[in-house]
Design a protein around this motif. Structure first.
Motif, PDB file in Angstrom:
ATOM      1  N   PRO A   1     -58.835  19.086  27.199  1.00  0.00           N
ATOM      2  CA  PRO A   1     -57.494  19.616  26.885  1.00  0.00           C
ATOM      3  C   PRO A   1     -56.676  19.948  28.126  1.00  0.00           C
ATOM      4  N   LEU A   2     -57.336  20.436  29.186  1.00  0.00           N
ATOM      5  CA  LEU A   2     -56.594  20.726  30.416  1.00  0.00           C
ATOM      6  C   LEU A   2     -56.046  19.448  31.036  1.00  0.00           C
ATOM      7  N   ALA A   3     -56.891  18.405  31.084  1.00  0.00           N
ATOM      8  CA  ALA A   3     -56.448  17.137  31.665  1.00  0.00           C
ATOM      9  C   ALA A   3     -55.316  16.526  30.853  1.00  0.00           C
ATOM     10  N   VAL A   4     -55.428  16.570  29.523  1.00  0.00           N
ATOM     11  CA  VAL A   4     -54.381  16.020  28.669  1.00  0.00           C
ATOM     12  C   VAL A   4     -53.075  16.786  28.860  1.00  0.00           C
ATOM     13  N   ALA A   5     -53.163  18.122  28.966  1.00  0.00           N
ATOM     14  CA  ALA A   5     -51.948  18.919  29.151  1.00  0.00           C
ATOM     15  C   ALA A   5     -51.230  18.536  30.446  1.00  0.00           C
ATOM     16  N   VAL A   6     -51.998  18.370  31.521  1.00  0.00           N
ATOM     17  CA  VAL A   6     -51.388  18.028  32.815  1.00  0.00           C
ATOM     18  C   VAL A   6     -50.748  16.644  32.771  1.00  0.00           C
ATOM     19  N   VAL A   7     -51.510  15.660  32.279  1.00  0.00           N
ATOM     20  CA  VAL A   7     -51.000  14.282  32.247  1.00  0.00           C
ATOM     21  C   VAL A   7     -49.825  14.173  31.273  1.00  0.00           C
ATOM     22  N   HIS A   8     -49.938  14.820  30.125  1.00  0.00           N
ATOM     23  CA  HIS A   8     -48.863  14.777  29.138  1.00  0.00           C
ATOM     24  C   HIS A   8     -47.561  15.323  29.725  1.00  0.00           C
ATOM     25  N   TRP A   9     -47.656  16.397  30.484  1.00  0.00           N
ATOM     26  CA  TRP A   9     -46.466  16.978  31.096  1.00  0.00           C
ATOM     27  C   TRP A   9     -45.873  16.049  32.155  1.00  0.00           C
ATOM     28  N   LEU A  10     -46.749  15.397  32.925  1.00  0.00           N
ATOM     29  CA  LEU A  10     -46.269  14.537  34.011  1.00  0.00           C
ATOM     30  C   LEU A  10     -45.594  13.276  33.471  1.00  0.00           C
ATOM     31  N   VAL A  11     -46.062  12.733  32.350  1.00  0.00           N
ATOM     32  CA  VAL A  11     -45.498  11.483  31.824  1.00  0.00           C
ATOM     33  C   VAL A  11     -44.642  11.746  30.596  1.00  0.00           C
TER      34      VAL A  11
ATOM     35  N   HIS B   1     -41.956   9.353  29.272  1.00  0.00           N
ATOM     36  CA  HIS B   1     -42.378   8.042  28.769  1.00  0.00           C
ATOM     37  C   HIS B   1     -43.167   8.266  27.474  1.00  0.00           C
ATOM     38  N   PHE B   2     -42.519   8.055  26.329  1.00  0.00           N
ATOM     39  CA  PHE B   2     -43.142   8.353  25.039  1.00  0.00           C
ATOM     40  C   PHE B   2     -44.433   7.552  24.837  1.00  0.00           C
ATOM     41  N   GLY B   3     -44.411   6.271  25.168  1.00  0.00           N
ATOM     42  CA  GLY B   3     -45.595   5.435  24.967  1.00  0.00           C
ATOM     43  C   GLY B   3     -46.786   5.934  25.759  1.00  0.00           C
ATOM     44  N   ALA B   4     -46.546   6.366  27.015  1.00  0.00           N
ATOM     45  CA  ALA B   4     -47.642   6.881  27.844  1.00  0.00           C
ATOM     46  C   ALA B   4     -48.215   8.162  27.262  1.00  0.00           C
ATOM     47  N   ARG B   5     -47.323   9.031  26.760  1.00  0.00           N
ATOM     48  CA  ARG B   5     -47.799  10.271  26.150  1.00  0.00           C
ATOM     49  C   ARG B   5     -48.720   9.980  24.962  1.00  0.00           C
ATOM     50  N   ILE B   6     -48.269   9.112  24.080  1.00  0.00           N
ATOM     51  CA  ILE B   6     -49.054   8.773  22.891  1.00  0.00           C
ATOM     52  C   ILE B   6     -50.379   8.138  23.290  1.00  0.00           C
ATOM     53  N   ALA B   7     -50.343   7.275  24.287  1.00  0.00           N
ATOM     54  CA  ALA B   7     -51.556   6.586  24.709  1.00  0.00           C
ATOM     55  C   ALA B   7     -52.578   7.561  25.284  1.00  0.00           C
ATOM     56  N   VAL B   8     -52.117   8.497  26.107  1.00  0.00           N
ATOM     57  CA  VAL B   8     -53.032   9.459  26.720  1.00  0.00           C
ATOM     58  C   VAL B   8     -53.699  10.324  25.661  1.00  0.00           C
ATOM     59  N   VAL B   9     -52.894  10.912  24.789  1.00  0.00           N
ATOM     60  CA  VAL B   9     -53.453  11.831  23.785  1.00  0.00           C
ATOM     61  C   VAL B   9     -54.389  11.094  22.833  1.00  0.00           C
ATOM     62  N   ASN B  10     -53.950   9.973  22.305  1.00  0.00           N
ATOM     63  CA  ASN B  10     -54.779   9.249  21.336  1.00  0.00           C
ATOM     64  C   ASN B  10     -55.995   8.605  21.984  1.00  0.00           C
ATOM     65  N   GLY B  11     -55.869   8.197  23.240  1.00  0.00           N
ATOM     66  CA  GLY B  11     -57.033   7.638  23.928  1.00  0.00           C
ATOM     67  C   GLY B  11     -58.128   8.667  24.082  1.00  0.00           C
ATOM     68  N   VAL B  12     -57.769   9.875  24.514  1.00  0.00           N
ATOM     69  CA  VAL B  12     -58.772  10.936  24.669  1.00  0.00           C
ATOM     70  C   VAL B  12     -59.348  11.335  23.314  1.00  0.00           C
ATOM     71  N   LEU B  13     -58.486  11.494  22.309  1.00  0.00           N
ATOM     72  CA  LEU B  13     -58.971  11.837  20.967  1.00  0.00           C
ATOM     73  C   LEU B  13     -59.927  10.775  20.423  1.00  0.00           C
ATOM     74  N   GLY B  14     -59.580   9.510  20.623  1.00  0.00           N
ATOM     75  CA  GLY B  14     -60.443   8.437  20.133  1.00  0.00           C
ATOM     76  C   GLY B  14     -61.813   8.448  20.782  1.00  0.00           C
ATOM     77  N   VAL B  15     -61.852   8.681  22.100  1.00  0.00           N
ATOM     78  CA  VAL B  15     -63.142   8.745  22.803  1.00  0.00           C
ATOM     79  C   VAL B  15     -63.960   9.935  22.301  1.00  0.00           C
ATOM     80  N   GLN B  16     -63.315  11.085  22.154  1.00  0.00           N
ATOM     81  CA  GLN B  16     -64.029  12.269  21.662  1.00  0.00           C
ATOM     82  C   GLN B  16     -64.603  12.028  20.264  1.00  0.00           C
TER      83      GLN B  16
END
Length: 406
Positions: free
Chosen positions: A102-112, A115-130
């Protein structure tokens, strides 16, 4: 009927919020002891509720930081699911797997964020792996540490959700025009929300089953095990020992019974306090368990008295156990307690004319009484004479029975 994304988001938020409230009322407030697994699942639902609420508020024009917090909350919810899974599988929890995503996602989500596509990709990619990893942890053959029902329910729900989450990530990366906004009407978005909602309900049912299985195991343990020492209680010991006596008779095998009593235990309680006495009982029982073999039975027979049943063993085995136990008490238990702990012991062997376990225990008990009368700190076998000067305390003394020639 058309199910738009906003309606599905609201439905999911209501669902998880009501389930978390129901768990709080139905489980947490009705129990005095902590249950890590069900608490972790409840925390997962709360994180889901907070995540969807924050994302919906951000979509309505609230500060963008709410969107970042919402994404982190969704990832944190799967981290809480991980804690619940590990708890019920009786495996250690690695804090990094809970805190880092969650910390990594929060940082990356804020930085990108721009860019809506990057935000969606980051969050869903981490959720999918988990989700995929948790599904594998639950469904793999080596996970059968507990009931299969809750594992397959929870694992199947996660396995169904993970591909749809990865699908949203793929669309956001390679076909962003088909998924341009949070509430996109794309069929994959709607299907993912429906499945996720259903799987959260299934997951709640699964972890309630796991909670019930854990409670049943705890009740079975309370019914069979002595609460202080962790060995069998008297009733369970006698029941299982009767079975061993029947097997020994059926197969013409030897069986020995050993009775042990801690020396001067009342003095320990009177001079050092009852906590020291309880600690002595616990450590003595631990040492006894470590000294015995897998098939041997040990139980707390009375206050400071223990009974050991040794299938397929004679009195020679009793001598070995007695010697090893005294050595363990001297070198391992004594330093932990801060004082020497000794015991008296009496033993006997199953005889063809014994009418049951009671006769064998009665003879072993008489031998124990002889050991205590002879000065304690010794082992007496049925039919031997325990002389008071036969040896120092804390050593097994086995003098032969004297005979007189006619």
């Amino acid at each position: 009927m058309t199910l738009d994304a906003q309606t599905l988001f609201l439905s999911m938020w209501v669902n998880v919020t009501l389930m978390s409230c129901a768990l709080a009322v139905g489980v947490h407030w009705r129990q005095k002891t902590s249950r890590t697994g069900i608490h972790a699942w409840s925390a997962a639902l709360l994180c889901q509720s907070a995540g969807w609420a924050l994302l919906m508020l951000a979509f309505r024009g609230w500060p963008r930081g709410l969107s970042t917090l919402g994404a982190a909350a969704l990832v944190a919810s799967v981290g809480c699911m991980y804690v619940a899974v590990q708890s019920y599988l009786r495996r250690p929890v690695r804090p990094a797997w809970v805190v880092v995503p969650p910390l990594a996602v929060a940082v990356v989500h804020w930085l990108v964020f721009s860019h809506f596509g990057a935000r969606i990709a980051v969050v869903n990619g981490v959720l999918g792996v988990q989700m995929g990893w948790l599904a594998w942890a639950l469904l793999r053959p080596g996970a059968a540490a507990s009931s299969w029902r809750w594992r397959w329910l929870a694992g199947a729900g996660l396995a169904a959700s993970a591909p749809l989450v990865f699908g949203r990530m793929a669309i956001a990366l390679w076909a962003p025009e088909r998924y341009p906004a949070f509430d996109s009407p794309h069929w994959l978005n709607a299907l993912g929300l429906l499945v996720n909602n259903a799987c959260l309900t299934i997951g709640t049912l699964a972890f309630l089953l796991a909670h019930r299985d854990e409670a049943e195991q705890a009740l079975r343990r309370l019914a069979t095990v002595d609460g202080l020492t962790g060995v069998l209680n008297r009733r369970t010991l006698l029941e299982r020992a009767e079975e061993q006596v029947a097997l020994a008779r059926r197969h013409c095998q030897p069986l020995a019974v050993l009775m042990l009593d801690l020396d001067h235990f009342k003095e320990i309680n009177d001079t050092r306090g009852h906590p020291a006495g309880d600690r002595a009982l616990e450590l003595f029982a631990d040492a006894l368990r470590l000294t015995l073999r897998q098939p041997d039975l040990v139980g707390r027979y009375g206050g400071e008295e223990f009974c050991v049943v040794l299938p397929m063993s004679g009195l020679d085995a009793v001598r070995g156990i007695d010697a090893r136990l005294r050595e363990r008490l001297q070198h391992e238990v004594g330093p932990l307690l801060g004082f020497r702990l000794g015991f008296s012991a009496g033993a006997t062997q199953l005889q063809p004319d014994d009418d049951g376990l009671g006769a064998v225990i009665a003879r072993a008990d008489r031998a124990l009484y002889a050991a205590k009368s002879a000065g304690r700190g010794r082992l007496v076998l049925e039919g031997t004479q325990a002389a008071g000067d036969a040896g120092p305390a804390d050593r097994a003394v086995l003098p032969p029975t004297p005979t007189i020639d006619p």
